[in-house]
Design a protein around this motif. Structure first.
Motif, short mmCIF file in Angstrom:
data_model
loop_
_atom_site.label_atom_id
_atom_site.label_comp_id
_atom_site.label_asym_id
_atom_site.label_seq_id
_atom_site.Cartn_x
_atom_site.Cartn_y
_atom_site.Cartn_z
N SER B 330 0.86 -1.18 0.00
CA SER B 330 0.00 0.00 0.00
C SER B 330 0.89 1.24 0.00
O SER B 330 1.92 1.28 0.67
N ILE B 451 -4.34 0.66 6.03
CA ILE B 451 -4.32 1.89 5.24
C ILE B 451 -5.00 3.02 6.01
O ILE B 451 -4.48 4.14 6.09
N THR B 477 -0.83 1.97 -4.98
CA THR B 477 -0.03 0.83 -4.52
C THR B 477 1.26 0.84 -5.33
O THR B 477 1.36 1.50 -6.35
#
Ligand SMILES: Cc1cc2nc3c(=O)[nH]c(=O)nc-3n(C[C@H](O)[C@H](O)[C@H](O)COP(=O)(O)OP(=O)(O)OC[C@H]3O[C@@H](n4cnc5c(N)ncnc54)[C@H](O)[C@@H]3O)c2cc1C
Ligand code: SF4
Lengths: 324, 549
Positions: B330, B451, B477
């Motif tokens: 992420s 996240i 990403t």
């Protein structure tokens, strides 16, 4: 294994050449004409101090102060130009170093045995400015994120630089004290034999400069083996000088003299080493306008020369005016 | 005349480009196609580069194949963001799943030197516990490797790449001093530092693979910040200017613009060479051993495309796991504006870092993440503003006016491995007639929780230092991993700890695709350390006769 870690081509050739030249000069310093050792003396009959000798020593000190001032002048001009003179105080070292250079040149040529009021005042002033500047730089480093971290010591305002200008002033101030020695007397400073005082001051100065070189060469990752020279040879010079300054006076000190000369030579060849370093940055010397600012500081190494000259002056004083 | 490296191979006629001298060449050994070389390495990036150098230095005959061009950084790399898309693998790939990956500039390089030619140079070590994350931390899978051994190879990789890092690193077990000192931090990096201090977290200069003082023929970094579109000075210690020149000097051959389409297997079930496309035609190179290092999409694609009657599901795939457990990281960000001039694009983009949440386990999700300072170039920035913030026309123009006052923090977070995140073959074929990859990806609850946690933390740290006009970029990403995981046995993994495939004893896979878990740090240093270890293991096995098994 292929060597991707040492440079090829011109950089390699010039480095080898300069390395050999430096080596040869150091050997030369060993063999060059040493001053005749002072006549053997009996304690009962100390030699009468020679006023010309005091003047000679004072002028040597002016020369040392001037060399140091020149180094600071050019170095701080480059560095503060790089810092875009963000703050008006950043002009200070330019003015003071230029003044120090001027009065030192005057002093070096002046054969009179009396101090000069302008010279004396300028030198005294500069010593104080050096102290204040160090405070400024300390403040600047402390203020940054991380405080006294390696990051800020590497890239913040260098703590040793204002010290150097202060030292130049101090050496000049000492020179004036030596110069005012009445005929027939041993030069004294603050009630102590001048040779010893100047020796200790120069030794400490060399030590501080080694500290600065060590910090910056560490920042450069000692990526070239020659970068070890200024952190190995001058410390020995400082130690032997310290021993001479604090030990018995009036004897010949061949080793001390050699180490000081070697340090003086190193200061000069350091300039050339730094010039090669500048050539190794992107675009080389064709891109000098940027690389002079980003590469190793070309005017910095002769600070060692200035201090080694002061050390040699101290040695002369010790030999001319044995105090024990 | 300019020879276009994108159309014509450069490493030919017994010479390869000398990356350090404009127009220069270095001699290169060439091997005949019919005679089997000891090793063929497919891919010359973070994994392939060190293998080529180490194996050649140990006296093996090796050829490195790369589908990409052989760049001369001093001549080919323009200070122009748009022209530099030449660096990326932009061939078509199909993407699907709940969160389809955006492929190209952000995750796949294609050049001699692989993705390291345009990577951001962040060179971090795993947290030791991550090599045992299943046992010690309760998620993912264990690596069949001991962290202490990896620590040793990390140190070697850091020396080989002359990593410029802090004098002491605040997290994890002691490591040797970085070969070069950390770079001077820029305005954006200082905002991270102040923000971290305000939150009571430690921060550090980021260890980077770009030199802070000259090294060999590399000048020191000039801080212009074009790193991700190709460093035009060679300060960046990519594989192209480190391991590849070493490999050439030790007798390796590089075949640039050479796309390997298939690995050939002989009657005994051993790899015996590769079919590759170069100069408009297919060729065959015989080899005693084959190492695949094409990264997490191309490696499984090649293995799957090399299926034979004997290996119907593709090579090394008896477990059925080739292409499975694809992971990305992420890469969400929080951006804002400072009153003072920052000039965030000056210098490498990620000069400071906090690994606080990699080493702190008091959180309600698995895995870790770090965040770093940011400095996107203007085109990249306007793209982020238009796609993530949906700004267009006059509004975008106005916001672009803040460019020099902009700051941002970007995370690199550990996504967990899932069987269904995978690479398969599509029906469509590429310009070589080879089936293209289909990349299927979905975020899971743990990924989403991390996240949100990271966005909150980064935002708070910016707020604490007076950054205003904050907004979140929630969709990004980056790095890839997985798809040929290493493990303890042939049922649950594709390769063993030595990166040797369980099924075909002379076929190795050594790149980011062998990661069982991806950790909360950028992967390349771990890939390089693994490759150095694999090269050593190959030499040991050759000595003890284990190689012939
Ligand atoms: C923009 C960007 C920034 C990044 N920043 C960082 C960072 O700061 N720090 C970090 O650690 N990582 C970073 N990465 C990730 C890092 O670059 C990769 O994880 C790493 O390079 C992967 O190594 P690899 O050996 O697996 O593959 P690569 O380095 O990608 O090398 C694979 C090579 O194989 C070639 N290839 C593939 N298939 C074939 C075939 N069939 N035939 C011939 N050749 C083939 C490709 O052309 C490519 O050159 C970044 C990546 C990108 C895209
Ligand atoms: S900032 Fe440094 S590493 Fe990045 S492209 Fe410029 S010189 Fe290369």
């Amino acid at each position: 294994m292929a060597n991707t870690t040492s440079p090829s081509g011109a950089a390699r050739t010039t480095l080898t050449l300069l390395g050999s030249l430096t080596g040869a000069a150091l050997l030369g310093a060993l063999h060059s004409h040493a001053r005749p050792p002072p006549a053997t003396r009996s304690p009962a009959k100390a030699p009468v101090p020679d006023p010309a000798a005091a003047n000679r020593a004072a002028r040597r000190l002016n020369r040392a102060a001037g060399t140091l001032a020149a180094s600071v002048l050019f170095d701080s001009t480059v560095e503060h130009y790089r810092g875009q003179f963000q703050n008006r105080a950043m002009y200070t070292p330019l003015v003071t170093a230029a003044m120090a250079l001027g009065v030192s040149a005057h002093g070096t040529m002046d054969e009179r045995q009396t101090p000069h009021v302008v010279r004396d005042t300028v030198y005294a002033l500069i010593s104080i400015v050096g102290l204040v500047g160090t405070g400024f730089h300390l403040f600047n480093v402390r203020r940054k994120a991380g405080g006294f971290s390696w990051q800020n010591l590497f890239y913040g305002a260098p703590l040793g630089a204002p010290m150097a200008i202060g030292l130049s002033g101090l050496l000049g101030y000492l020179s004036e004290r030596v110069r005012e020695t009445p005929p027939g007397q041993v030069p004294m400073i603050w009630g102590l034999p001048a040779g010893r005082v100047v020796g200790v001051v120069s030794g400490l100065g060399i030590t501080g400069t080694v500290g600065e070189a060590a910090l910056l060469h560490f920042r450069g990752g000692f990526h070239d083996p020659f970068m070890y020279l200024p952190v190995t040879m001058p410390p020995v010079a400082a130690i032997v000088l310290g021993r001479s300054a604090l030990g018995p006076a009036g004897i010949a000190r061949r080793a001390t003299r050699w180490w000081l000369r070697a340090t003086a030579i190193l200061g000069l060849s350091g300039t050339a080493f730094h010039a090669i370093g500048v050539g190794r940055d992107m675009g080389g010397w064709r891109n000098w306008q940027q690389n002079i600012l980003n590469g190793p500081p070309i005017p910095a190494p002769p600070a060692f020369t200035g201090l080694a000259l002061a050390g040699l002056a101290a040695l002369g004083l010790l030999e001319d005016h044995p105090d024990d | 005349m300019y020879d276009n490296p994108l159309t014509t191979p450069r490493a030919t006629h017994g010479r390869a480009p000398d990356v350090f001298h404009p127009g220069g060449w270095v001699p290169m050994r060439e091997y005949p196609q019919r005679e089997a070389v000891d090793f063929v390495v497919i891919g010359t990036g973070a994994g392939g580069g060190p293998l080529l150098a180490r194996l050649a230095e140990r006296g093996y005959s090796v050829i490195g194949f790369d589908a990409g061009p052989y760049f001369r950084p001093l001549e080919d790399f323009a200070s122009d963001e748009t022209s530099q898309s030449q660096l990326f693998w932009t061939d078509e790939r199909l993407v699907d799943g709940a969160n389809p990956l955006k492929m190209g500039a952000n995750n796949s390089g294609r050049a001699v030197g692989g993705s390291t030619v345009h990577y951001a140079m962040v060179s971090l070590r795993f947290r030791p516990e991550w090599f045992r994350s299943r046992t010690l931390l309760g998620y993912g899978a264990d690596w069949p490797l001991d962290w202490r051994e990896m620590w040793h190879y990390y140190a070697r990789a850091e020396r080989d790449l002359a990593i410029a890092g802090p004098v002491s690193y605040p997290w994890g077990p002691k490591r040797p001093r970085y070969p070069y000192r950390a770079h001077e931090i820029n305005g954006a990096a200082e905002v991270l530092a102040r923000g971290a201090e305000a939150m009571g977290y430690q921060w550090s200069e980021t260890p980077l693979a770009t030199v802070s003082a000259p090294r060999g023929d590399s000048p020191s970094c000039v801080y212009r910040g074009f790193c991700r579109v190709g460093c035009a000075t060679n300060a960046k210690q990519s594989q192209l200017v480190t391991y590849i020149p070493r490999a050439l000097a030790a007798g390796a051959e590089i075949r640039d613009m050479a796309m390997v389409g298939r690995i050939a297997v002989d009657a005994a079930g051993r790899a015996c060479g590769v079919h590759y496309h170069r100069n408009g035609a297919w060729h065959f190179q015989a080899a005693r051993n084959v190492i695949v290092a094409g990264y997490a999409i191309e490696t499984p694609r090649l293995l799957l495309n090399s299926a034979t009657d004997r290996f119907r599901n593709g090579l090394a795939n008896s477990s059925g796991l080739v292409g499975r457990y694809l992971m990305t990281q992420s890469n969400q960000a929080v951006y804002g504006v400072m009153d003072d001039m920052v000039r965030w694009n000056k210098g490498p983009p990620s000069l400071t870092i906090t690994e606080h949440w990699n080493y702190n386990d008091r959180k309600d999700f698995h895995g870790g993440y770090c965040w770093m300072a940011q400095g996107p170039l203007p085109v990249e920035w306007s793209a982020a503003m238009s796609t993530s913030r949906r700004l267009w026309g006059a509004a975008l123009r106005e916001k672009m006016g803040d460019y020099n006052h902009q700051v941002g923090l970007k995370m690199v977070g550990e996504m967990l491995p899932h069987l269904d995140n995978r690479v398969t073959l599509a029906d469509e074929t590429d310009r070589y007639g080879l089936p293209i990859a289909r990349v299927t990806y979905s975020w899971h609850d743990n990924d989403k929780a991390m996240i949100q946690h990271a966005l909150g933390e980064m935002q708070r740290s910016l707020e604490l230092v007076g950054v205003r006009d904050l907004w979140r970029q929630e969709n990004d990403t980056n790095h890839l991993a997985g798809t040929a995981r290493m493990g303890f046995d042939r049922e649950t993994s594709v390769v063993d700890a030595d990166c040797r495939s369980w099924d075909i004893p002379n076929l190795w896979i050594c790149d980011g695709s062998v990661f069982p878990t991806t950790g909360g740090v950028n992967p390349s240093l771990t890939i390089t350390a693994l490759a150095l270890r694999t090269a050593d293991r190959i030499c040991v096995q050759a000595r003890t006769g284990e190689m012939r098994k």
